[in-house]
Design a protein around this motif. Sequence first.
Motif, PDB file in Angstrom:
ATOM      1  N   LYS A  93       0.838  -1.194   0.000  1.00 31.77           N
ATOM      2  CA  LYS A  93       0.000   0.000   0.000  1.00 31.77           C
ATOM      3  C   LYS A  93       0.877   1.249   0.000  1.00 31.77           C
ATOM      4  O   LYS A  93       1.963   1.250   0.612  1.00 31.77           O
ATOM      5  CB  LYS A  93      -0.919   0.000   1.217  1.00 31.77           C
ATOM      6  N   HIS A 133       1.711  -6.332 -11.279  1.00 29.39           N
ATOM      7  CA  HIS A 133       0.294  -5.948 -11.225  1.00 29.39           C
ATOM      8  C   HIS A 133      -0.506  -6.695 -12.278  1.00 29.39           C
ATOM      9  O   HIS A 133      -1.641  -7.117 -12.024  1.00 29.39           O
ATOM     10  CB  HIS A 133       0.156  -4.441 -11.424  1.00 29.39           C
ATOM     11  N   SER A 134       0.082  -6.882 -13.451  1.00 32.25           N
ATOM     12  CA  SER A 134      -0.616  -7.579 -14.524  1.00 32.25           C
ATOM     13  C   SER A 134      -0.880  -9.034 -14.169  1.00 32.25           C
ATOM     14  O   SER A 134      -1.937  -9.582 -14.466  1.00 32.25           O
ATOM     15  CB  SER A 134       0.202  -7.500 -15.820  1.00 32.25           C
ATOM     16  N   TYR A 136      -0.965 -10.477 -10.997  1.00 37.40           N
ATOM     17  CA  TYR A 136      -1.693 -10.764  -9.755  1.00 37.40           C
ATOM     18  C   TYR A 136      -2.978  -9.960  -9.567  1.00 37.40           C
ATOM     19  O   TYR A 136      -3.807 -10.337  -8.746  1.00 37.40           O
ATOM     20  CB  TYR A 136      -0.779 -10.522  -8.553  1.00 37.40           C
ATOM     21  N   ASP A 137      -3.136  -8.900 -10.284  1.00 40.96           N
ATOM     22  CA  ASP A 137      -4.305  -8.055 -10.059  1.00 40.96           C
ATOM     23  C   ASP A 137      -5.421  -8.285 -11.066  1.00 40.96           C
ATOM     24  O   ASP A 137      -6.328  -7.480 -11.186  1.00 40.96           O
ATOM     25  CB  ASP A 137      -3.905  -6.571 -10.104  1.00 40.96           C
ATOM     26  N   ARG A 138      -5.355  -9.392 -11.782  1.00 39.22           N
ATOM     27  CA  ARG A 138      -6.428  -9.738 -12.726  1.00 39.22           C
ATOM     28  C   ARG A 138      -7.364 -10.736 -12.066  1.00 39.22           C
ATOM     29  O   ARG A 138      -7.006 -11.887 -11.848  1.00 39.22           O
ATOM     30  CB  ARG A 138      -5.849 -10.330 -14.017  1.00 39.22           C
ATOM     31  N   ARG A 145      -8.169 -13.974  -6.617  1.00 33.98           N
ATOM     32  CA  ARG A 145      -6.882 -13.643  -7.214  1.00 33.98           C
ATOM     33  C   ARG A 145      -6.216 -14.875  -7.826  1.00 33.98           C
ATOM     34  O   ARG A 145      -5.420 -14.763  -8.735  1.00 33.98           O
ATOM     35  CB  ARG A 145      -5.946 -13.030  -6.167  1.00 33.98           C
TER      36      ARG A 145
END
Length: 216
Positions: A93, A133-134, A136-138, A145
Amino acid sequence: MRVITTLAIASLVALAVSAAPPERKPWQWSVEERLALRTNPEAAKARVSARGRVATTKAGDKVVDAFTGQTHPELFLPHEVFDELMQLAFLSKPRTGDAFRKYMMPEVLGHGLPADFWERLRNISVIYMADVHSAYDRPSGKGARSPQTDSARQDFNRRYNVLCRSRIEALTKARQEFGEERFNRFLYEVIAANMFSTSFSPTEPSALRQAEEGCR
């Protein structure tokens, strides 16, 4: 004669000690040396015993290895320590990352790294962070997740291989940017020292080696 012999022995011992190679630091180990010790079943069993670990999973699997950076920093591979650094500094974060970077500035400067270290490291690693991000965040399935279907797993594996390559590329650039010895020392003295690992199944050296080589 006894005095001469004693002096001779003392001289030989002193010579042997002075000629002995200095103890290697955690950042100076080769990848193969790390893998050999980390994936040795007997060594792993001894590490678990030393820590008194008897934890099990819900399926009843026992801990087969457990170590921390306080006792065995050399067991962590460079890509694992670099990944931990990036998670703490940039991939957590925003407020957490800001606090971490500020808190670590004395260590950064104390290891001879520049005052603009974090900015330069971020620029070096921008592609890697985007790939993380590509991968794990899809969301997949019902917003989970983790991939739930064969096609989703294949897609995740493809994206993971991409980030695996970009992670090693970022690590290589960081070493070039800040000096390999200096950056490696920072990784192992500061980051690895606070890491831990617990395994419930034997570690495959081929998988770790592949990740260290960028999944090529």
